[in-house]
Design a protein around this motif. Structure first.
Motif, PDB file in Angstrom:
ATOM      1  N   GLU A  51       4.419  15.956  -2.631  1.00 28.82           N
ATOM      2  CA  GLU A  51       4.171  15.466  -3.986  1.00 28.82           C
ATOM      3  C   GLU A  51       4.590  16.608  -4.905  1.00 28.82           C
ATOM      4  O   GLU A  51       4.093  17.725  -4.756  1.00 28.82           O
ATOM      5  CB  GLU A  51       2.680  15.211  -4.209  1.00 28.82           C
ATOM      6  N   ALA A  83       0.867  -1.194   0.000  1.00 28.80           N
ATOM      7  CA  ALA A  83       0.000   0.000   0.000  1.00 28.80           C
ATOM      8  C   ALA A  83       0.895   1.232   0.000  1.00 28.80           C
ATOM      9  O   ALA A  83       1.950   1.242   0.657  1.00 28.80           O
ATOM     10  CB  ALA A  83      -0.909   0.029   1.228  1.00 28.80           C
ATOM     11  N   VAL A 132       3.638   8.314  -5.231  1.00 33.77           N
ATOM     12  CA  VAL A 132       2.614   7.263  -5.331  1.00 33.77           C
ATOM     13  C   VAL A 132       1.703   7.505  -6.537  1.00 33.77           C
ATOM     14  O   VAL A 132       1.387   6.588  -7.288  1.00 33.77           O
ATOM     15  CB  VAL A 132       1.798   7.181  -4.018  1.00 33.77           C
ATOM     16  N   GLN A 133       1.325   8.760  -6.741  1.00 34.38           N
ATOM     17  CA  GLN A 133       0.377   9.045  -7.825  1.00 34.38           C
ATOM     18  C   GLN A 133       1.083   9.502  -9.104  1.00 34.38           C
ATOM     19  O   GLN A 133       0.561   9.370 -10.189  1.00 34.38           O
ATOM     20  CB  GLN A 133      -0.622  10.117  -7.364  1.00 34.38           C
TER      21      GLN A 133
HETATM   22  N1  PLP Z   1       0.370   9.220  -1.508  1.00 31.69           N
HETATM   23  C1  PLP Z   1      -0.334   9.792  -2.512  1.00 31.69           C
HETATM   24  C2  PLP Z   1       0.245  10.959  -3.238  1.00 31.69           C
HETATM   25  C3  PLP Z   1      -1.583   9.268  -2.883  1.00 31.69           C
HETATM   26  O1  PLP Z   1      -2.279   9.848  -3.868  1.00 31.69           O
HETATM   27  C4  PLP Z   1      -2.074   8.157  -2.172  1.00 31.69           C
HETATM   28  C5  PLP Z   1      -3.398   7.590  -2.518  1.00 31.69           C
HETATM   29  O2  PLP Z   1      -4.184   8.130  -3.256  1.00 31.69           O
HETATM   30  C6  PLP Z   1      -1.299   7.599  -1.142  1.00 31.69           C
HETATM   31  C7  PLP Z   1      -0.084   8.153  -0.842  1.00 31.69           C
HETATM   32  C8  PLP Z   1      -1.792   6.397  -0.382  1.00 31.69           C
HETATM   33  O3  PLP Z   1      -1.719   5.271  -1.183  1.00 31.69           O
HETATM   34  P1  PLP Z   1      -2.616   3.976  -0.836  1.00 31.69           P
HETATM   35  O4  PLP Z   1      -4.035   4.361  -1.065  1.00 31.69           O
HETATM   36  O5  PLP Z   1      -2.118   2.922  -1.809  1.00 31.69           O
HETATM   37  O6  PLP Z   1      -2.321   3.618   0.574  1.00 31.69           O
END
Ligand code: PLP
Length: 449
Positions: free
Chosen positions: A230, A126, A265-266
């Protein structure tokens, strides 16, 4: 017979309604449920259970970078190959080494510039586990160096508009308004929110520098653990960061030994065009990079963190995850990296992203209800405003989002009044043209034209 892309359909359809009703009764509450219930997907095309067709322009929140259906075959083959040659798919990659994850780690470390040399790899399932792993690694390093300082004296800096996940700790470092709503109270450390320096917004950039200066003064650099960001905010409204402000932040972090954590992540895996990671587009290095979503090819939840040697955990057992580094994750990650290279997804995302931005600006740019059309690669946001005040208009944005669904285009809301477009990176010009035409119709409906 359902409706084709561009034709109106009433939502939910009769089968969709039955399923969503039951879903809402049985499932714990998460996100507001879409009235579109997918039945079949192929490439960028989705067909719902009532036979209506859609263009899938959100990739399931930036997950299916490679597309759906047959496009997933290479990753499915890779999984089959692990199964047939080794018989192991999950095999506690904490204790037992495996060649699949080892190869993926080598490849990923090669393309991820980390401060101080090659990083180290931690796989998990995750994005939010990657986020918490990074925060923990940073805090443990500081604790080793200065064990007398108590956690509550130390600080994490994050940006207004940020999103990093929904666990207690990760949701403590997201945009303050959202944090209050989703109960992000789970950190022993202090948190400090600074203005996000949006590209092209000179006031925000100046305020950002002031906020960083004020944080250094208030807490003292020795107590600031890290800055997490981000470089293109996703949930916050597809907000690309200002380059000069990011270079300033990198210098501050470097000068004061503050960890710089890039949450990709995104944005990772070529979503933002040109390179696998968005932060390298700005020419910076990071101490820690977190990834997820697109890494898993739309097939498996492959997430993780790449951490510099300096910030890595020191003792065995300090950190792990049951499914982290498992062979099946490694096999899919290898395929992601391979396809990213062989299909030149970075170039494709840049080229198609520029085309999408250009077409949108031509079709709806300059209208009084458009505040901004922005993005990087195939990560694009359209911000709507009240034509009289110029303020963000969430109602207008929602109406456009819902009307797009009614005409067969799936997007995502973001920020206050932004429609987020993040189609699979295999999207064609024709599909972009159809999407833009639907968006134009939806805007006219929202504006009452
Ligand atoms: N970081 C960012 C920039 C995200 O957009 C997200 C989820 O949308 C996460 C972390 C968390 O990821 P996850 O939903 O796989 O735990």
């Amino acid at each position: 017979m359902g409706a084709k892309v561009g034709e109106f359909r009433k939502l939910p359809g009769s089968k969709g309604r039955r399923i969503t009703r039951e879903w809402n009764r049985l499932m714990a509450k998460t996100l507001p449920l879409s009235p579109v219930v997918p039945d079949y997907l192929d490439g960028v095309c989705l067909v719902d259970v009532d036979g209506n067709e859609y263009l899938q322009f959100n990739s399931g929140i930036s997950v299916a970078n490679y597309g759906y259906g047959r496009k997933l075959d290479p990753a499915i083959e890779a999984i089959k190959d692990v199964y047939e040659t080794s018989g192991m798919l999950m095999m506690n990659g904490g204790y037992y080494a495996n060649s699949y994850m080892l190869q993926a780690a080598k490849e990923l470390l090669d393309i991820t510039p980390i401060r101080g040399g090659r990083g180290r790899f931690f796989g998990c399932t995750a994005g939010v586990v990657g986020v918490e792993s990074a925060m923990k690694a940073v805090a443990m390093k500081r604790d080793r160096e200065n064990p007398v300082v108590r956690p509550e004296e130390q600080v994490f800096i994050h940006m207004a508009g940020a999103f990093h996940g929904r666990t207690h700790a990760a949701s403590s470092i997201i945009d303050q308004k959202k944090r209050e709503r989703i109960h992000g109270l789970g950190l022993p450390y202090q948190i400090c929110e600074v203005t996000f320096p949006l590209q092209g917004d000179s006031e925000a950039c100046a305020q950002f520098k002031e906020d960083i200066g004020a944080a250094l003064e208030k807490f003292g650099p020795g107590l600031i653990l890290g800055v997490i960001l981000e470089v293109v905010q996703g949930e916050g409204g597809v907000n690309p960061i200002d380059k000069e402000a990011l270079l300033f932040l990198e210098r501050v972090c470097l000068n004061f030994g503050i960890a710089l954590i890039a949450d990709e992540v995104q944005t990772g895996f070529c979503r933002c065009g040109g390179e696998p990671w968005a932060y390298t587009l700005y020419g910076i290095e990071s101490d820690i990079v977190i990834f997820g979503k697109g890494a898993g090819y739309g097939v498996l939840p492959v997430c993780g963190m790449i951490v510099s040697e300096a910030f890595d955990f020191q003792e065995y057992g300090e950190h792990a995850a049951t499914f982290g580094n498992d062979p099946i994750l490694g096999a899919v990650l290898n395929e992601s990296i391979k396809q990213m290279r062989s299909n030149k997804l970075g170039e494709r995302s840049r080229e198609m992203g520029e085309y999408l931005l250009g077409q949108l600006r031509e079709a709806i740019g300059g209208q009084p209800w458009i505040r901004d059309i922005r993005g990087l690669g195939l990560f694009v946001g359209i911000e709507f405003c009240d034509p009289h005040s110029g303020d963000p208009d969430p109602e207008f944005s929602k109406k456009v989002w819902k009307t797009c669904e009614n005409y067969g285009l799936l997007t995502l809301p973001a920020g206050l009044a932004v429609n987020r477009l993040a189609p699979p990176l295999c999207v064609s010009r024709e599909e972009i043209d159809s999407a833009v035409s639907i968006l134009k119709t939806a805007c006219q409906v929202a504006a009452g034209c």
